[in-house]
Each structure stands twice: as C-alpha cells, then as structure tokens.
Enzyme design. Structure first.
Site, PDB file in Angstrom:
ATOM      1  N   GLU A  64       0.808  -1.215   0.000  1.00 53.04           N
ATOM      2  CA  GLU A  64       0.000   0.000   0.000  1.00 53.04           C
ATOM      3  C   GLU A  64       0.850   1.279   0.000  1.00 53.04           C
ATOM      4  O   GLU A  64       0.332   2.360  -0.269  1.00 53.04           O
ATOM      5  CB  GLU A  64      -0.971  -0.015   1.197  1.00 53.04           C
ATOM      6  N   ASP A 114     -11.990  -5.772  -3.532  1.00 54.23           N
ATOM      7  CA  ASP A 114     -12.859  -6.959  -3.506  1.00 54.23           C
ATOM      8  C   ASP A 114     -14.278  -6.578  -3.121  1.00 54.23           C
ATOM      9  O   ASP A 114     -14.528  -5.483  -2.626  1.00 54.23           O
ATOM     10  CB  ASP A 114     -12.318  -8.006  -2.512  1.00 54.23           C
TER      11      ASP A 114
HETATM   12  N1  ADE Z   1      -9.364  -4.863   2.986  1.00 55.62           N
HETATM   13  C1  ADE Z   1      -9.575  -5.152   1.688  1.00 55.62           C
HETATM   14  N2  ADE Z   1     -10.695  -5.884   1.543  1.00 55.62           N
HETATM   15  C2  ADE Z   1     -11.195  -6.080   2.778  1.00 55.62           C
HETATM   16  C3  ADE Z   1     -12.321  -6.761   3.286  1.00 55.62           C
HETATM   17  N3  ADE Z   1     -13.158  -7.410   2.480  1.00 55.62           N
HETATM   18  N4  ADE Z   1     -12.525  -6.743   4.627  1.00 55.62           N
HETATM   19  C4  ADE Z   1     -11.673  -6.110   5.440  1.00 55.62           C
HETATM   20  N5  ADE Z   1     -10.598  -5.447   5.016  1.00 55.62           N
HETATM   21  C5  ADE Z   1     -10.351  -5.425   3.701  1.00 55.62           C
END
Ligand code: ADE
Length: 227
Positions: A11, A196
């Site tokens: 990051e 995601d």
């Molecule tokens: N960081 C990236 N995706 C995530 C997720 N689904 N839950 C928690 N932190 C995250």
C-alpha cells in the site's frame, strides 16, 4: 510534515519508490521512512494489519514526527453498488463496526469516552482527493468507512455493516488511525481503493489488491504534487 500510513507494504511501496532523501527508522516495532515526496516533507509507515497495530503506529508517528496531517492509504472491500474494483472510497467519517456496548444501552459502534459513533475526517483533504480522482479519471464515492478486526467476506455481515453504519467500504485500520488523530487533534484522511466485493470473493482480493493499491497511490501522489 505529512504522515502517511498503510497497513501493508504493497500500500505504500509505490510512494516509497518516489521518495528522496530517505531516512529509515524503527520505533515501537513500526518501520518509518522519512524523506521528501514531490518536494514535501513526509513520513511513510507500514502499520501492520488491524486496529491495534494501526493505533500504535498512528500514535508513535504523531509523537515522533508531529505531522500536520495524517493520511491512511490502501485497499478496502466495497459495501455499496456504486463502488467496484479499482474505484476509490474517500472517507467523510470512520466507524468501528466491531465496537459494541449496546447491552449497556449504547448505540452499536459507540466509542465510549468520545461519545460518538462516527469519527469525522478532514473535509478539506476529502474535497482535494475528490478532485485528484477526477483528474486521474478514477471513479470515487465519498462516505463512511467502516473498520474492524475482520476480513469481511460474507454477504450478511457486509449488509449488516452497510445498513447499521451507512458505510461504503470496509477495511481494518482506518477508524483506529482516525480515532488516534481525533484525540491528538490532527487532521486525518482515509483514502482506499476497492480490491474486492467483501462477499465470498476473497480470491478477488488476491487478484486485485495490487491494482487497487496502485490506484490509491496514484491519487495520493497527485494530492502530494499540489503546491
Ligand atoms: N481490505 C480489503 N478488503 C477487505 C475486506 N473485504 N474486509 C476487510 N478489510 C479489507
């Protein structure tokens, strides 16, 4: 001095590559890199995963470097239809979705002691990040970012967080950093790119975390280049 915190190396690595006059320092187990980013004094930190490491890092950064502003940059899961992979979530406020003293009569998510659920984030930085997203051609949504010590990958949990806190994205550090900054009266911003769908697609995260980290680094680089 601008303080920049990412949970994972991926990051902040792109920003670190662009940093000059680098000076590395290890403090309270956190790796800090101080130097110049696009002509500005900045310190980069990799805090580790979760709220405890994030709070430890933010407080150490503030005490050691006394930054004027603190920015949390990285990736997040989407909680809303308007945010897809690679898009940016810009924080208006931060909530802690796994803080719950409701059996005592409190609202879910209340930060006892501060007596608030939403920790406000700096509006001026948010507006500038919105402009930077537009200039980079990256779609963004501004709203509440929800943090907790869980990787969210379940439809019902995702819906609960979204409905309870009106949140647009979930991650695991932003609120802790925002809370530490609030207590220390340091302006704070959260800038996250979607990796995601937070709904049974953890494989997406593995596939798209680099793309998302690249987008958030690109938007932050543009922000730092502003005079
Ligand atoms: N960081 C990236 N995706 C995530 C997720 N689904 N839950 C928690 N932190 C995250």
């Amino acid at each position: 001095m601008i303080g920049i915190i990412g949970a994972m190396d991926l990051e902040i690595v792109r920003l670190k590559e662009q940093m000059t006059d680098k000076k590395e320092e290890q403090l309270s187990g956190v790796h800090f890199t101080k130097g110049k980013l696009f002509g500005k004094d900045a310190v980069l930190a990799v805090c580790g995963i979760g709220k405890t490491f994030a709070a430890l890092c933010a407080q150490t950064l503030i005490l050691r470097y006394n930054p004027e502003i603190v920015i949390n940059v990285g990736v997040a899961g989407t909680l809303c239809d308007r945010l897809s992979i690679g898009d940016m979530a810009i924080g208006t406020a931060a909530v802690c979705h796994d803080m719950d003293t409701s059996p005592l009569g409190d609202p879910v998510g209340l930060i006892s002691g501060l007596d608030m659920v939403e920790i406000p984030l700096n509006a001026q930085m948010r507006e500038t990040f919105e402009e930077c997203c537009e200039e980079e051609g990256i779609h963004y949504v501004s709203g509440v970012i929800a943090s907790g010590d869980q990787f969210i990958d379940d439809g019902s949990k995702k819906q609960w967080i979204r409905d309870t806190f009106c949140a647009i994205a979930c991650e695991m550090e932003g609120q802790a950093i925002a809370q530490v900054c609030y207590v220390n009266r340091k302006p704070c911003a959260i800038l996250r790119s979607i990796s995601d769908s937070a709904n049974g697609t953890a494989a997406d995260y593995m596939q798209f975390k680099e793309l998302a980290a690249e987008h958030s680094s690109r938007v932050l680089a543009r922000f730092l280049k502003i005079e």
